[in-house]
Design a protein around this motif. Structure first.
Motif, PDB file in Angstrom:
ATOM      1  N   ARG A  77       0.243 -10.118  -0.366  1.00  0.00           N
ATOM      2  CA  ARG A  77       0.945  -9.478  -1.493  1.00  0.00           C
ATOM      3  C   ARG A  77       0.040  -9.550  -2.706  1.00  0.00           C
ATOM      4  O   ARG A  77      -0.607 -10.569  -2.952  1.00  0.00           O
ATOM      5  N   HIS A  81       1.386  -4.362  -5.416  1.00  0.00           N
ATOM      6  CA  HIS A  81       2.489  -4.162  -4.480  1.00  0.00           C
ATOM      7  C   HIS A  81       3.541  -5.253  -4.679  1.00  0.00           C
ATOM      8  O   HIS A  81       3.194  -6.422  -4.796  1.00  0.00           O
ATOM      9  N   GLN A  85       2.522  -7.168   2.639  1.00  0.00           N
ATOM     10  CA  GLN A  85       1.870  -6.290   3.602  1.00  0.00           C
ATOM     11  C   GLN A  85       1.471  -7.147   4.811  1.00  0.00           C
ATOM     12  O   GLN A  85       0.833  -8.180   4.651  1.00  0.00           O
ATOM     13  N   GLN A  93      -8.342  -5.117   6.648  1.00  0.00           N
ATOM     14  CA  GLN A  93      -7.822  -4.954   5.286  1.00  0.00           C
ATOM     15  C   GLN A  93      -8.979  -4.977   4.301  1.00  0.00           C
ATOM     16  O   GLN A  93      -9.911  -5.783   4.453  1.00  0.00           O
TER      17      GLN A  93
END
Length: 240
Positions: A77, A81, A85, A93
């Motif tokens: 996170r 956001h 996620q 990522q």
């Protein structure tokens, strides 16, 4: 050709109880003047995180951060956001920290350990707008062939995640006795190769699990897998 061999047991190691961390380059309490970086590659951490544990909210700026889960579930996170996620094995990522970002990373499982690589690449541009992305990559697409995961935001390569540096991050899974020829992007690039598992021969250097080698000042070199082997390539400009 210039080659720098880093055996697995030469890495920095920290046991925090909830975190088992191996550092290929100087990081946190591990300092080695000969292991500050490899070109634009600043950090390659090989972490194992206990269930439900992780890193609380902390800041980053002007760094390209790439995370590759190997097993378990990562939850992320950040200040862009509100929701967590989830990132799982098979996914990659990226986070361009740019002008500044805060994030948290935790093991999303209450029973299983989380194993991952975290990579920091020094950016070619400072103070860019922060950006986050993640993508799934099919394991079958790297069987005995190179699978490109990350390229420059200025590169036209399709299907890869993008960062603010003229870098290429890729993987390959080789069958036993398979050979592969790696070609560097330019004469100003070098590639840092981490052997995830297996055993491979690279320019007369034998690499076993978690051994690594940095290769530069060469156009092309050969890799021979002695057993079933998985390799991670981090190709970066050496002008750092």
């Amino acid at each position: 050709m210039k080659a720098i061999l880093h055996k697995a047991d030469s890495r920095g190691f920290a046991n925090h109880g909830w975190l088992q961390a191996n550092h290929s380059f100087s990081f946190a309490n591990f300092y080695d003047k000969d292991k500050m970086h490899f070109g634009a590659l600043r950090v390659l951490n090989d972490d194992v995180i206990a269930p439900k544990m992780g890193f609380g909210t902390h800041p980053h700026d002007n760094m390209e951060i790439i995370t590759i889960p190997l097993s378990g579930v990562l939850k992320h996170r950040d200040s862009m956001h509100e929701d967590w996620q989830e990132v799982v094995p098979g996914e990659v990522q990226i986070m361009s920290a740019g002008t500044g970002i805060e994030h948290s990373e935790i093991n999303g499982s209450v029973t299983e350990h989380l194993s991952l690589f975290q990579i920091w690449v020094m950016p070619s541009k400072q103070d860019v707008t922060p950006r986050y992305d993640q993508k799934t990559f099919d394991e079958s697409d790297r069987k005995n062939k190179l699978q490109t995961l990350v390229t420059s935001i200025d590169d036209t390569h399709e299907g890869s995640l993008k960062i603010q540096q003229d870098a290429v991050i890729s993987r390959i899974d080789l069958d036993a006795d398979e050979t592969f020829s790696y070609k560097l992007k330019t004469g100003q690039h070098g590639v840092y190769i981490m052997n995830i598992y297996g055993e491979a021969l690279i320019e007369n250097n034998s690499l076993k699990a978690r051994d690594a080698i940095g290769i530069s000042e060469i156009d092309t070199f050969e890799i021979k897998a002695k057993t079933v082997t998985s390799l991670l390539f981090i190709e970066v400009p050496m002008l750092f």
